[in-house]
Enzyme design. Structure first.
Site, PDB file in Angstrom:
ATOM      1  N   ARG A   1       0.854  -1.184   0.000  1.00  0.00           N
ATOM      2  CA  ARG A   1       0.000   0.000   0.000  1.00  0.00           C
ATOM      3  C   ARG A   1       0.891   1.235   0.000  1.00  0.00           C
ATOM      4  NH1 ARG A   1      -3.619  -2.445  -1.601  1.00  0.00           N
ATOM      5  NH2 ARG A   1      -5.655  -2.826  -0.681  1.00  0.00           N
TER       6      ARG A   1
ATOM      7  N   HIS B   1      -1.066   0.811  -9.472  1.00  0.00           N
ATOM      8  CA  HIS B   1      -1.773  -0.058  -8.519  1.00  0.00           C
ATOM      9  C   HIS B   1      -2.485  -1.204  -9.254  1.00  0.00           C
ATOM     10  CE1 HIS B   1      -3.961  -0.305  -4.388  1.00  0.00           C
ATOM     11  NE2 HIS B   1      -3.906  -1.502  -4.967  1.00  0.00           N
TER      12      HIS B   1
HETATM   13  P1  NDP Z   1      -1.877 -11.484   4.717  1.00  0.00           P
HETATM   14  O1  NDP Z   1      -2.740 -11.002   5.818  1.00  0.00           O
HETATM   15  O2  NDP Z   1      -1.975 -12.901   4.299  1.00  0.00           O
HETATM   16  O3  NDP Z   1      -0.346 -11.190   5.077  1.00  0.00           O
HETATM   17  C1  NDP Z   1       0.064 -10.040   5.728  1.00  0.00           C
HETATM   18  C2  NDP Z   1       1.461 -10.262   6.250  1.00  0.00           C
HETATM   19  O4  NDP Z   1       1.932  -9.038   6.826  1.00  0.00           O
HETATM   20  C3  NDP Z   1       1.531 -11.322   7.360  1.00  0.00           C
HETATM   21  O5  NDP Z   1       2.698 -12.093   7.222  1.00  0.00           O
HETATM   22  C4  NDP Z   1       1.589 -10.472   8.621  1.00  0.00           C
HETATM   23  O6  NDP Z   1       2.255 -11.104   9.710  1.00  0.00           O
HETATM   24  C5  NDP Z   1       2.427  -9.320   8.122  1.00  0.00           C
HETATM   25  N1  NDP Z   1       2.277  -8.160   8.995  1.00  0.00           N
HETATM   26  C6  NDP Z   1       1.163  -7.455   9.307  1.00  0.00           C
HETATM   27  N2  NDP Z   1       1.436  -6.491  10.192  1.00  0.00           N
HETATM   28  C7  NDP Z   1       2.750  -6.593  10.456  1.00  0.00           C
HETATM   29  C8  NDP Z   1       3.634  -5.888  11.310  1.00  0.00           C
HETATM   30  N3  NDP Z   1       3.210  -4.882  12.092  1.00  0.00           N
HETATM   31  N4  NDP Z   1       4.925  -6.275  11.344  1.00  0.00           N
HETATM   32  C9  NDP Z   1       5.359  -7.297  10.591  1.00  0.00           C
HETATM   33  N5  NDP Z   1       4.582  -8.006   9.747  1.00  0.00           N
HETATM   34  C10 NDP Z   1       3.291  -7.656   9.697  1.00  0.00           C
HETATM   35  O7  NDP Z   1      -2.157 -10.514   3.484  1.00  0.00           O
HETATM   36  P2  NDP Z   1      -1.900 -10.805   1.926  1.00  0.00           P
HETATM   37  O8  NDP Z   1      -0.570 -11.420   1.780  1.00  0.00           O
HETATM   38  O9  NDP Z   1      -3.054 -11.509   1.334  1.00  0.00           O
HETATM   39  O10 NDP Z   1      -1.932  -9.310   1.334  1.00  0.00           O
HETATM   40  C11 NDP Z   1      -0.961  -8.367   1.744  1.00  0.00           C
HETATM   41  C12 NDP Z   1      -1.304  -6.975   1.232  1.00  0.00           C
HETATM   42  O11 NDP Z   1      -1.015  -6.863  -0.154  1.00  0.00           O
HETATM   43  C13 NDP Z   1      -2.757  -6.535   1.324  1.00  0.00           C
HETATM   44  O12 NDP Z   1      -3.104  -6.130   2.641  1.00  0.00           O
HETATM   45  C14 NDP Z   1      -2.800  -5.381   0.354  1.00  0.00           C
HETATM   46  O13 NDP Z   1      -2.491  -4.169   1.026  1.00  0.00           O
HETATM   47  C15 NDP Z   1      -1.697  -5.704  -0.644  1.00  0.00           C
HETATM   48  N6  NDP Z   1      -2.217  -5.986  -1.991  1.00  0.00           N
HETATM   49  C16 NDP Z   1      -1.865  -5.154  -3.018  1.00  0.00           C
HETATM   50  C17 NDP Z   1      -2.301  -5.407  -4.294  1.00  0.00           C
HETATM   51  C18 NDP Z   1      -1.846  -4.582  -5.446  1.00  0.00           C
HETATM   52  O14 NDP Z   1      -2.375  -4.742  -6.559  1.00  0.00           O
HETATM   53  N7  NDP Z   1      -0.875  -3.710  -5.273  1.00  0.00           N
HETATM   54  C19 NDP Z   1      -3.191  -6.547  -4.593  1.00  0.00           C
HETATM   55  C20 NDP Z   1      -3.461  -7.369  -3.450  1.00  0.00           C
HETATM   56  C21 NDP Z   1      -3.005  -7.074  -2.192  1.00  0.00           C
HETATM   57  P3  NDP Z   1       1.649 -12.459  10.386  1.00  0.00           P
HETATM   58  O15 NDP Z   1       1.924 -13.549   9.372  1.00  0.00           O
HETATM   59  O16 NDP Z   1       2.442 -12.605  11.630  1.00  0.00           O
HETATM   60  O17 NDP Z   1       0.186 -12.198  10.587  1.00  0.00           O
HETATM   61  C1  OXD Z   2      -6.081  -5.567  -3.036  1.00  0.00           C
HETATM   62  C2  OXD Z   2      -5.709  -4.594  -4.070  1.00  0.00           C
HETATM   63  O1  OXD Z   2      -5.995  -5.256  -1.844  1.00  0.00           O
HETATM   64  O2  OXD Z   2      -6.016  -4.843  -5.269  1.00  0.00           O
HETATM   65  O3  OXD Z   2      -6.468  -6.709  -3.413  1.00  0.00           O
HETATM   66  O4  OXD Z   2      -5.084  -3.580  -3.766  1.00  0.00           O
END
Ligand code: NDP
Ligand code: OXD
Length: 314
Positions: free
Chosen positions: A229, A277
Site C-alpha cells: 500500500r 496499482h
Molecule cells: P496477509 O494477511 O496474508 O499477510 C500479511 C502479512 O503481513 C503477514 O505475514 C503479517 O504477519 C504481516 N504483517 C502485518 N502487520 C505486520 C507488522 N506490524 N509487522 C510485521 N509483519 C506484519 O495478506 P496478503 O498477503 O493476502 O496481502 C498483503 C497486502 O497486499 C494486502 O493487505 C494489500 O495491502 C496488498 N495488496 C496489493 C495489491 C496490489 O495490486 N498492489 C493486490 C493485493 C493485495 P503475520 O503472518 O504474523 O500475521
Molecule cells: C487488493 C488490491 O488489496 O487490489 O487486493 O489492492
C-alpha cells in the site's frame, strides 16, 4: 436475502452477473438501484461511498473483493460485523508475477539497458549476478508473500520473510517483529513490501529502514519493490535515498496519493518504475467464486478463510 454490491472504481455489472449465477436464489443489488435495506445480509464493499453500509439492520458480514481491507477499516461508521478479505490463488498468482518480474528486471539491470537502447548504445554489462547471488527479503510473509517466495526461490533467489508473529514456513527463514527487523534488513538486497496498511505499518518504508539494508550485495545498491500500500512508504525518503545512493532503484505499484499526481518526481525518475496499482487486480471470475464460497460457508455456520482482525487492521 440479498447481497449488496457497494463498490467503486470497478463496474458492478460484471460482479452482479457472476454472483447471480454463483448464488442462485440470492438477490444481488447495487447502490445505484432501489433495494430493501432489511433484506441485505451480506455486503461486498470496495472503497464504498461514505455511510453506504449503515442502516442495514440484518447485515451479517462484509466481504472485500481485494486482499487489503484498509479501505473498509477507515470508515468510522463501519458496522460491527465480521469482515472477510480475499484469499485466492488467482490473486496470489498475479501478485507473484509482478514480484518475479520486478526482481528479475532489477537483477538483470533492465532499466539501465533500456536507457542504453534509447541512445543506440551497445553496452554489455560485465558478468551479471545470478539469482542465487541475490537476497530477496519479503516484508509481509502472508498469503501473497509466501506465494511470491516460492516462485522466486524456484528461480534461484535467496529468499527470507518478515512477519508480525514468529512462524515456521518450510524452506524459508522467517524473521518476526521489530526485534528481528534489523537482522532481516541486513541480509536483504531486494526488499519487497507486501504488508497490509495498519497503524503499525504506516510509513515503515522510510529512510531508517532503507539505511538498514545490506550494503555488500551483488546488485551494488539495494532495491525497493512496494506492491503493498502507498501509505507504507515515505516518498520524500525514497527520493532522498535514491539521490544519495542508499537505494539503487525502486519499483512502486502503490502511492501515498493515488492516482499518483502528475507533478510527482517519481514519474520521471530514471531509477523508478511506476505502475498504477495493478500488481494484482481482482478478476471478477475468480474473486466472485471466492466470495460466493465464503458466503456459503458463513450461511452454513462456518468461518471461511480470510477473516480479518479489525483491531490488528488486517
Ligand atoms: P496477509 O494477511 O496474508 O499477510 C500479511 C502479512 O503481513 C503477514 O505475514 C503479517 O504477519 C504481516 N504483517 C502485518 N502487520 C505486520 C507488522 N506490524 N509487522 C510485521 N509483519 C506484519 O495478506 P496478503 O498477503 O493476502 O496481502 C498483503 C497486502 O497486499 C494486502 O493487505 C494489500 O495491502 C496488498 N495488496 C496489493 C495489491 C496490489 O495490486 N498492489 C493486490 C493485493 C493485495 P503475520 O503472518 O504474523 O500475521
Ligand atoms: C487488493 C488490491 O488489496 O487490489 O487486493 O489492492
Amino acid at each position: 436475502m440479498s447481497v449488496l454490491l457497494a463498490i467503486s472504481q470497478m463496474s458492478p455489472d460484471v460482479w452482479q452477473e457472476r454472483l447471480r449465477t454463483l448464488l442462485p436464489g440470492v438477490e444481488v443489488v447495487t447502490l445505484g438501484e432501489p433495494f430493501d435495506r432489511r433484506s441485505v445480509h451480506y455486503a461486498i464493499a470496495w472503497r464504498h461511498p461514505p455511510r453506504s453500509l449503515t442502516g442495514l439492520p440484518n447485515l451479517a458480514a462484509i466481504f472485500s473483493p481485494g486482499a487489503g481491507v484498509d479501505h473498509l477499516l477507515r470508515d468510522s461508521d463501519l458496522p460491527e460485523v465480521p469482515i472477510y478479505r480475499v484469499v485466492d490463488a488467482d490473486l496470489a498468482g498475479r501478485m507473484s508475477e509482478y514480484v518475479v518480474l520486478h526482481c528479475l528486471l532489477h537483477l538483470r539491470g533492465l532499466m539501465r539497458e533500456l536507457g542504453h537502447q534509447r541512445l543506440h548504445r551497445w553496452m554489455p554489462d560485465p558478468l551479471q549476478p545470478a539469482a542465487h547471488d541475490v537476497r530477496v527479503g519479503i516484508l509481509g510473509f502472508g498469503v501473497l508473500g509466501q506465494d511470491a517466495a516460492h516462485k522466486l526461490a524456484h528461480i534461484g533467489f535467496d529468499v527470507a520473510g518478515w512477519s508480525r508473529r514468529e512462524k515456521r514456513v518450510e524452506s524459508f527463514e522467517v524473521y518476526a517483529g521489530n526485534a528481528q527487523l534489523s537482522d532481516f534488513l541486513a541480509r536483504t538486497d531486494i526488499v519487497v513490501s507486501l504488508l497490509p496498511l495498519t497503524s503499525e505499518t504506516r510509513g515503515i518504508l522510510n529512510k531508517k529502514l532503507f539505511a538498514g539494508l545490506a550494503r555488500d550485495g551483488r546488485l551494488g545498491r539495494p532495491v525497493l519493490i512496494n506492491a503493498g500500500r502507498g501509505g507504507l512508504q515515505n516518498e520524500a525518503d525514497i527520493l532522498e535515498a535514491l539521490g544519495d545512493g542508499t537505494l539503487g532503484a525502486a519499483s512502486l505499484d502503490v502511492f501515498e496519493t493515488e492516482p499518483l499526481p502528475a507533478e510527482s518526481p517519481l514519474w520521471s525518475h530514471p531509477s523508478v518504475i511506476v505502475t498504477p496499482h495493478n500488481a494484482a487486480m481482482s478478476d471478477p471470475d475468480a474473486i466472485a467464486l471466492c466470495i460466493a464460497s465464503q458466503i456459503r460457508a458463513v450461511e452454513a455456520g462456518e468461518i471461511p478463510p480470510g477473516l480479518v482482525n479489525p483491531t490488528l487492521g488486517y
